[in-house]
Design an enzyme around this catalytic site. Structure first.
Site, PDB file in Angstrom:
ATOM      1  N   CYS A  48       1.065  -0.912  -0.339  1.00  0.00           N
ATOM      2  CA  CYS A  48      -0.068  -0.157   0.160  1.00  0.00           C
ATOM      3  C   CYS A  48       1.421   1.326  -0.236  1.00  0.00           C
ATOM      4  O   CYS A  48       0.686   2.148  -0.229  1.00  0.00           O
ATOM      5  CB  CYS A  48      -0.821   0.006   1.183  1.00  0.00           C
ATOM      6  SG  CYS A  48      -2.635  -0.911   0.968  1.00  0.00           S
ATOM      7  N   ASP A 100      -5.792   3.596   3.689  1.00  0.00           N
ATOM      8  CA  ASP A 100      -7.016   2.496   4.971  1.00  0.00           C
ATOM      9  C   ASP A 100      -7.015   4.682   6.339  1.00  0.00           C
ATOM     10  O   ASP A 100      -6.063   4.420   6.795  1.00  0.00           O
ATOM     11  CB  ASP A 100      -6.690   1.812   5.915  1.00  0.00           C
ATOM     12  CG  ASP A 100      -8.305   1.188   6.675  1.00  0.00           C
ATOM     13  OD1 ASP A 100      -8.604   2.335   7.113  1.00  0.00           O
ATOM     14  OD2 ASP A 100      -7.891   0.375   6.477  1.00  0.00           O
TER      15      ASP A 100
END
EC number: 2.1.1.45
Length: 264
Positions: free
Chosen positions: A146, A169
């Site tokens: 990520c 996130d």
């Protein structure tokens, strides 16, 4: 941190509702940037309590080049457990790419050692980069990176770092990511005899999960506290010799922890 809360507000106001790999659903924006002056305090979110011990141990684990969760479990860090197989393995995730990126000739490149050597010898280089996004090995990883790519920048005797995060996130992951790379920048600066500049965070698909909306509202109702101070208590011989006890966080007075489910 006001920047973090402003991002949450921006997603709620301007984001679009999207489906995602986990099936949870998100509210998402594409392309967002925040800048933190590391000389003015350590950028750790205070509108909820963040588990700094997990952040430090995860970073040390990355720097060890490890991809099995045994070290994390030994230190009571469970943030990777959902993705590990029955033997605790994750495939060639961050640590492997940072420390032993495979070459076509069968050798391996230690990107961390390489970039520190480059900062010392060629501080004006525009190639002070570490990448975890190895296209040839993505299908072997339990989770594709990520926080995929980071670059260092030296000016006026100060070290800055910019991270590109392809997927973020915001509620659960981002506070960890900001603190982790801020700490890494501090460590590299110490090893290279440089002062602290900025940490710049750049997000691609930047999202709030649909099952984090109540938690987000609670966090937005809280007033940020002053930034804490992170002190590195000694200077090890290399970037790989830091230990957990080398770091001291002071003046951190966060609001209570907010529990939220992880999208796997």
């Amino acid at each position: 941190m006001k920047q973090y809360l402003d991002l949450m507000k921006h997603i709620l106001a301007e984001g679009v509702d999207k489906s995602d790999r986990t099936g949870t659903g998100t509210r998402s924006v594409f392309g967002y940037q925040m800048r933190f002056d590391l000389s003015k305090g350590f950028p750790l979110v205070s509108t909820k309590k963040c588990h700094m011990r997990s952040i430090i141990h995860e970073l040390l684990w990355f720097l060890k080049g490890e991809t099995n969760v045994a070290y994390l479990r030994e230190n009571k860090v469970s943030i990777w457990d959902e993705w590990a197989d029955e033997n605790g393995d994750l495939g060639p995730v961050y640590g492997a790419q940072w420390r032993s990126w495979p070459t076509q000739s069968g050798d391996a490149i230690d990107q961390i050692s390489q970039v520190i050597a480059q900062i010392k010898s060629q501080p004006d280089s525009r190639r002070l980069i570490v990448s975890a996004w190895n296209v040839g090995e993505l299908d072997k990883m339990a989770l594709a990176p990520c926080h995929a790519f980071f670059q260092f920048y030296v000016a006026d005797g100060k070290l800055s770092c910019q991270l590109y995060q392809r997927s973020c996130d915001v509620f659960l992951g981002l506070p960890f990511n900001i603190a982790s790379y801020a700490l890494l920048t501090m460590m590299v600066a110490q090893q290279c005899d440089l002062a602290l500049g900025d940490f710049v965070w750049t997000g691609g698909d930047t999202h709030l999960y649909s099952n984090h909306m109540e938690q987000t509202a609670l966090q937005l109702s809280r007033e940020p506290m002053p930034l804490p101070t992170m002190t590195i208590l000694r200077r090890p011989e290399s970037i790989f010799d830091y230990q957990f006890d080398d770091f001291e966080l002071t003046n951190y007075a966060p609001h209570p922890h907010i529990k939220a489910p992880v999208a796997v």
